[in-house]
Scaffold this motif. Sequence first.
Motif, short mmCIF file in Angstrom:
data_model
loop_
_atom_site.label_atom_id
_atom_site.label_comp_id
_atom_site.label_asym_id
_atom_site.label_seq_id
_atom_site.Cartn_x
_atom_site.Cartn_y
_atom_site.Cartn_z
N PHE A 67 111.27 92.62 -26.39
CA PHE A 67 111.66 93.04 -27.74
C PHE A 67 110.79 94.22 -28.21
O PHE A 67 111.29 95.15 -28.86
CB PHE A 67 111.52 91.85 -28.68
N PHE A 68 109.50 94.18 -27.88
CA PHE A 68 108.63 95.31 -28.20
C PHE A 68 109.16 96.61 -27.58
O PHE A 68 109.16 97.66 -28.23
CB PHE A 68 107.21 95.06 -27.68
N GLY A 115 100.46 88.92 -36.07
CA GLY A 115 100.05 89.95 -35.12
C GLY A 115 101.25 90.62 -34.48
O GLY A 115 101.24 91.84 -34.21
N THR A 116 102.29 89.84 -34.23
CA THR A 116 103.51 90.40 -33.65
C THR A 116 104.15 91.40 -34.60
O THR A 116 104.58 92.50 -34.19
CB THR A 116 104.51 89.27 -33.34
N LEU A 159 104.85 95.42 -34.02
CA LEU A 159 106.16 96.04 -34.24
C LEU A 159 106.05 97.19 -35.25
O LEU A 159 106.62 98.26 -35.05
CB LEU A 159 107.15 94.99 -34.75
N ALA A 160 105.30 96.97 -36.32
CA ALA A 160 105.15 98.00 -37.35
C ALA A 160 104.45 99.23 -36.79
O ALA A 160 104.86 100.37 -37.06
CB ALA A 160 104.37 97.44 -38.53
N HIS A 163 111.33 87.57 -35.96
CA HIS A 163 110.95 88.93 -36.36
C HIS A 163 112.21 89.79 -36.39
O HIS A 163 112.99 89.77 -35.44
CB HIS A 163 109.92 89.51 -35.39
N LYS A 164 112.37 90.51 -37.50
CA LYS A 164 113.56 91.35 -37.67
C LYS A 164 113.14 92.75 -38.10
O LYS A 164 112.31 92.91 -39.00
CB LYS A 164 114.50 90.75 -38.71
N ILE A 165 113.72 93.75 -37.45
CA ILE A 165 113.56 95.14 -37.86
C ILE A 165 114.92 95.63 -38.33
O ILE A 165 115.91 95.50 -37.59
CB ILE A 165 113.03 96.03 -36.73
N LYS A 166 114.96 96.17 -39.54
CA LYS A 166 116.23 96.58 -40.13
C LYS A 166 116.19 98.04 -40.54
O LYS A 166 115.27 98.48 -41.24
CB LYS A 166 116.54 95.72 -41.36
#
Length: 238
Positions: free
Chosen positions: A110-111, A145-146, A150-151, A189-192
Motif C-alpha cells: 500500500f505504501f 506511525g503508518t 503515508l503523509a 488507512h485511507k488517502i482521498k
Amino acid sequence: MKIALIGYGKMGKAIEAIAVEKGHTIAFKFDISNQEAFTIANLQQCDVAIEFTSPHSAVDNLKKCFEAGVPVVCGSTGWLAQWDAVTTDCESKNAALVYASNFSIGVNLFFELNSYLAKLMRHHPNYDVSLEEIHHTEKKDAPSGTAITLAEQVLAHITRKKAWVNHISDNIEELEIISERIDPAPGTHKIKYHSAIDDIEIIHTAHNRQGFASGAILAAEFIVGKKGIYSIKQVLGL
C-alpha cells in the motif's frame, strides 16, 4: 530461532502464535509484569528480539538490545523524534535494527501504491488530498506511525502541501490527518483526493493482527546474523 518478545500484549501474543507455528522458540516474554527479568544476560540467550511496546519505553528497550548485542525488530511507533540518537547508538554498538511503522506485507505494498499515486497527482492541483486513520482505543499514539509514513510520502511528491497536521484544517498548505479510535479496529488507512468533479480513494483495512505479526517474524528471520539498520522494504525486497 530463539526469540525474546519485548511487550506481550495483543501484538506480542499474535507474534508468538506465528513464531511457534513456524518452528521458532519464544525464550522470554518481557512486559511490565516481569521487568526484573528484562536483563542483558537474558537477552543474550536469544538470537533476536522483537519489540512492540509503547512510545515512552521503546527507546530504552532498543538501547538495551544494542548493549546486549542482540539484533532487534521494532514495531513501536511514536518515538521517532529520537531516531537519530537511536541509530547513532545502534551503529556505535555495531548492533542490528529493523524498524518499520508497519510490518504488514499488505501495508507495505500500500505504501508503494500511495507513493505512486501521489507522484501522478502532483500535476493536478484541482484535487485536494487528505488522510484518515482508524485504530482500536488502546492505540496510544495519534496519528499512527503508518499514517505519518503515508503523509510523508504524499508531501514528498505534492509540494503544494507543506506539512501534515492531526486535525481538520482550512489551510490549503496543510495535509490533514484525521485520527479515530474505535473498537474493534486493527487498522484502516485511507488517502482521498477530492475535486469538484470526482474523488479518488485508496484504502487499506486490516482484518486482524496476523499480517503485522507475520511481517515481524520475517524481519526477525532476516536480521539474525546481520549488523546495521534495515527497513521493511529491504526485508521484503521492495
